[in-house]
Write an enzyme that holds these catalytic residues in place. Sequence first.
Site, PDB file in Angstrom:
ATOM      1  N   ASP A  73     -27.463   6.197  10.362  1.00 15.70           N
ATOM      2  CA  ASP A  73     -27.286   6.431  11.623  1.00 15.70           C
ATOM      3  C   ASP A  73     -28.059   7.705  12.334  1.00 15.70           C
ATOM      4  OD1 ASP A  73     -24.809   5.495  13.641  1.00 15.70           O
ATOM      5  OD2 ASP A  73     -25.203   7.617  13.796  1.00 15.70           O
TER       6      ASP A  73
ATOM      7  N   ASP B 162     -27.958   2.140  16.946  1.00 18.89           N
ATOM      8  CA  ASP B 162     -28.853   3.175  16.065  1.00 18.89           C
ATOM      9  C   ASP B 162     -28.409   3.092  14.709  1.00 18.89           C
ATOM     10  OD1 ASP B 162     -26.261   3.953  16.649  1.00 18.89           O
ATOM     11  OD2 ASP B 162     -27.244   6.203  16.622  1.00 18.89           O
TER      12      ASP B 162
END
Length: 333
Positions: free
Chosen positions: A212, A255
């Site tokens: 992430d 993301d």
Amino acid sequence: MPADNRADAGAHDPDGICVALQECPNFKEATRRIWTDFLQDRTDVESFSPDCAIIGTGAHEIFRNREEFMKDLTDHAEERDNIRFEVRNFWCDEKAVAPQAVLTYGGMHVWWQSDDKRVVIDMDSRFTMLFRKEADGWKLVHVHHSVPDREQAREEYYPKNMAEQLRAEQERAERYKMLATRDELTGLYNFRQLKKSFRAIKKDGDWLFVADIDNFKNINDTYGHLAGDYILQEVARVFMESVRSEDVVCRLGGDEFVLICSGLSGEKAAAAFSQRLLHNLEQITPGNGEWYGLSLGGTPLRPGDTMESAVERADSALYAAKAAGKNTWNIAL
């Protein structure tokens, strides 16, 4: 297709056109058979005079003689492989323009569909043909062929020819196929392909990592989504350069990424891989944005693991890495 709209292929006589024109000229029938044979990829070269000039609007074709025309047919034979057009709604008329010359003109509808029904060519066509009586009979000395195209692009003087249309449709089909398995922005596998890949792996000795990007929302909010997209593409590039060809790299959404890596012998090897991956990510150039780093959580896959159970363990390791200050890694065994 109605029988009176095309020549009877089963009764085709290779010498029929020339004989008919020599003994009892029937220019309308000769015109229809010449076009049918051409679109069925069985052009009778003897119908054309050696000095026949042929003009087409599809790709600015101009052939100054029969030899140039036949050479082009041979050169592009592969593009026409397995394509046999149907001639529909054929019509033509004739007009004597000199004692030894007859003009025919008319139109037809040309149709073809690929076996998988993804490619369809469906167009009207116009033509003029000039026959001249020569020593060995009536021969074609001029052909002009026009293909009005409903999809002709603005400021395009001539529509794309049939081969170009076919290639464009094939490329479009390939793009749809790619989008079924790939993330459009990064080119990585999408979630659908991740699930398929997970079902195929051994789940014994492989590792799953969830990654992430840190503070990604701040990047989008401060520098805009184009800057954020660039960061995503850079992260995808580094991932692909850091893994082996048999490993799986997926953009899970937003993301967040998932990696499935084989060949990691244990926790020590997984830790070394995590450190190397974060080191490689330090080389990212943020473009118009800013790079804050990336957090990574990993877990070994176990026999009987579902993707949900493996991702849940990797997520717990990821949250621990975030809690430890971000831009680091953690492992959940």
